[in-house]
Design an enzyme around this catalytic site. Structure first.
Site, PDB file in Angstrom:
ATOM      1  N   LYS A  28      -8.415  -3.243   6.098  1.00  0.00           N
ATOM      2  CA  LYS A  28      -7.885  -1.938   5.677  1.00  0.00           C
ATOM      3  C   LYS A  28      -9.021  -0.956   5.421  1.00  0.00           C
ATOM      4  CE  LYS A  28      -5.321  -1.748   1.783  1.00  0.00           C
ATOM      5  NZ  LYS A  28      -5.861  -0.819   0.774  1.00  0.00           N
ATOM      6  N   ARG A  33     -11.902   3.992   7.503  1.00  0.00           N
ATOM      7  CA  ARG A  33     -13.199   4.628   7.793  1.00  0.00           C
ATOM      8  C   ARG A  33     -13.364   4.911   9.283  1.00  0.00           C
ATOM      9  NH1 ARG A  33     -13.325   1.958   3.103  1.00  0.00           N
ATOM     10  NH2 ARG A  33     -14.940   2.359   1.533  1.00  0.00           N
ATOM     11  N   GLY A 101      -4.774   4.784  -2.152  1.00  0.00           N
ATOM     12  CA  GLY A 101      -5.879   5.338  -2.930  1.00  0.00           C
ATOM     13  C   GLY A 101      -7.108   5.564  -2.065  1.00  0.00           C
ATOM     14  N   SER A 174     -17.249   1.700  -7.716  1.00  0.00           N
ATOM     15  CA  SER A 174     -16.165   2.138  -6.832  1.00  0.00           C
ATOM     16  C   SER A 174     -16.692   2.557  -5.467  1.00  0.00           C
ATOM     17  CB  SER A 174     -15.404   3.317  -7.448  1.00  0.00           C
ATOM     18  OG  SER A 174     -14.518   3.850  -6.486  1.00  0.00           O
ATOM     19  N   ASP A 327     -10.046  -6.769  -5.246  1.00  0.00           N
ATOM     20  CA  ASP A 327      -8.632  -6.790  -4.844  1.00  0.00           C
ATOM     21  C   ASP A 327      -8.039  -8.195  -4.856  1.00  0.00           C
ATOM     22  OD1 ASP A 327      -8.474  -4.059  -4.494  1.00  0.00           O
ATOM     23  OD2 ASP A 327      -9.141  -4.148  -2.414  1.00  0.00           O
ATOM     24  N   ARG A 403      -0.296  -6.093  -3.429  1.00  0.00           N
ATOM     25  CA  ARG A 403      -0.985  -7.355  -3.729  1.00  0.00           C
ATOM     26  C   ARG A 403      -0.293  -8.121  -4.866  1.00  0.00           C
ATOM     27  NH1 ARG A 403      -4.926  -6.649  -0.140  1.00  0.00           N
ATOM     28  NH2 ARG A 403      -6.085  -4.696  -0.172  1.00  0.00           N
TER      29      ARG A 403
END
Ligand code: S3P
Length: 450
Positions: A28, A33, A101, A174, A327, A403
């Site tokens: 993902k 990107r 997000g 982040s 994650d 998730r």
């Protein structure tokens, strides 16, 4: 995009051995990107293995709205005719990033230094997430943001007309924030410097170099110092997206806890900034082997072989590993329930601002299924009950979080009684083939009546 339609309640029952080959979808993070940098290059970028989940499809549509030509040619095969750095058009309508997000934050970054005004929104989960972490640094470039109280979506960003280069230390671990600043820096004269105290996933840096940007990384006393020279001409690329380790986590963990299982999950990207879960599982005593280790497109790749592991023990997951498995804590907490002893997850407060508050969502759902969990602002401890000891029988709230929904479906595969989630619809954001793939291995997942 900004809703998931009707909820899809789902139930997972104790299954026989999970066996076979699990071909999970593309990564993902890399898929978002590839679309964004493809749109900022001049000419045609070709992508294979793109994740065709809702989050990434939202980014594809956004890039069209900014003026790029984005075309699907077949399963996972896409092309992007980019408009060049600084070439974005102002979209005619609101950009709806759904649940994503990563989508909204990266796109805010890449448009922040162009003289256009864009309004963003998303689903109820995304509208509750903090955007100040993006609007603070893009404000330093000269962009302005007008959102709801607390920096929430919907939000309008007015891109900077004469952007200034920025030196920015990312205040939390982040990759989304780091990437937003780097993408903003592309359309700025001079050097943009981003410093991260802890290394986070580095796909943006790797891909920027691949597209021909002048980017260097130095490890210094302050942390990782990334320097990007602005206003490059990005050259179109051919990108083979590796399969997502965060999606591979689900069949791998399901096999480890389900008696008799032996599952092969081929071609998984094992970039060290993403592979922390697999290290942790091996420390717990999981029978998890990397086969056929190799390099593809500059990323380490291997086939993962996971077999039922009845002797797993709880561990303390070191804080410095958190970014490389951020994650994966939800599904790790499921595996921890089937281990002996307690598994401590520390330094994980970022979990509170994901698609849901993942500490709260996992703690409540595990408790509903007979597992004891302790939690605090930045930690969670799961008390393991051993391979046969998890009662199940409860319903977890997915809180619009893919998730969380998938983690509880995995719990149900080895718990004594069936496990339900109130809404599995968000699974389509990242892993649209989750149900057929897991059923193909032998899992028993059903959609139940709403
Ligand atoms: C991502 C970064 C992480 C991760 C998300 C994908 C990315 O978020 O949780 O699923 O692609 O950059 P943060 O940057 O907020 O940690």
């Amino acid at each position: 995009m900004s809703g998931h339609g009707d909820p899809i309640p789902m139930t997972s029952r104790k299954s026989g051995p999970l066996t076979g080959v699990a071909e999970v979808p593309g990564d993902k993070s890399i898929s978002h990107r590839a679309l964004i940098l493809g749109a900022m290059a001049v000419g045609e970028t070709r992508v294979t293995g793109l994740l065709e989940g809702e989050d990434v499809l939202g980014t594809a549509q956004a890039m069209r709205d900014f003026g790029a030509e984005v075309t699907r040619h077949g399963d996972g095969e896409w092309s992007i005719h980019g408009v060049g750095v600084g070439g974005f058009m102002e979209p005619e309508d609101v950009i709806d990033c759904g649940n994503a997000g990563t989508g909204v934050r990266l796109i805010m970054g890449c448009m922040a230094t162009s003289p256009i005004t864009v309004t963003f929104t998303g689903d109820a989960s995304l509208r509750s997430r903090p955007m100040g972490r993006i609007t603070d640094p893009i404000g330093l470039f000269g962009a302005a943001a007008y959102g709801r109280t607390g920096g929430r979506l919907p939000m309008t960003i007015v891109g900077a007309r004469d952007p200034m280069p920025v030196r920015y230390t990312v205040p939390m671990p982040s990759a989304q924030v780091k990437s937003a600043v780097l993408l903003a820096g592309l359309n700025v004269p001079g050097e943009t410097v981003v410093i991260e105290k802890e290394a986070t996933r580095d796909h943006t840096e790797r891909m920027l170099v691949g597209f021909g940007a002048d980017l260097t990384v130095e490890d210094g006393d302050e942390g990782r110092v990334i320097t990007l020279k602005g206003q490059p001409e990005l050259k179109p690329q051919t990108i083979a997206v590796p399969r997502d380790p965060s999606s591979a986590a689900f069949p791998v963990c399901a096999a480890l806890i389900t008696p008799g299982s032996d599952v092969l999950v081929p071609n998984i990207g094992l970039n060290p900034t993403r592979a922390g879960l697999f290290t942790t599982l091996r420390e717990m005593g999981a029978d998890l082997v990397y086969e056929n280790e190799r390099e593809e497109g500059g990323e380490p790749v291997a086939d993962l072989r996971a077999r039922f592991s009845p002797d797993m023990k709880g561990v303390r997951v070191p804080e410095e590993r958190a970014a490389s498995m951020i994650d994966e804590y939800p599904v790790l907490s499921v595996v921890a329930a089937f281990a002996q002893g307690k598994t401590e997850m520390v330094g994980v407060k970022e979990l509170r601002v994901k698609e849901s508050d993942r500490i709260d969502a996992m703690a409540r759902g595990l408790e509903a299924n007979g597992v004891t969990v302790e939690e605090g602002e930045d930690f969670m401890t799961v008390h393991g009950l051993g391979p046969e000891g998890v009662p199940g029988g409860g319903t977890a709230k997915a809180q619009l979080d893919h998730r969380i929904a998938m983690s509880f479906m995995v719990l149900g595969m080895a718990a004594q009684a069936p496990v339900s989630v109130d809404d599995g619809a968000p699974i389509a954001t990242s892993f649209p083939i989750f149900e057929p793939l897991m059923s193909g291995l032998g899992a028993q997942i059903e959609r139940s009546e709403a």
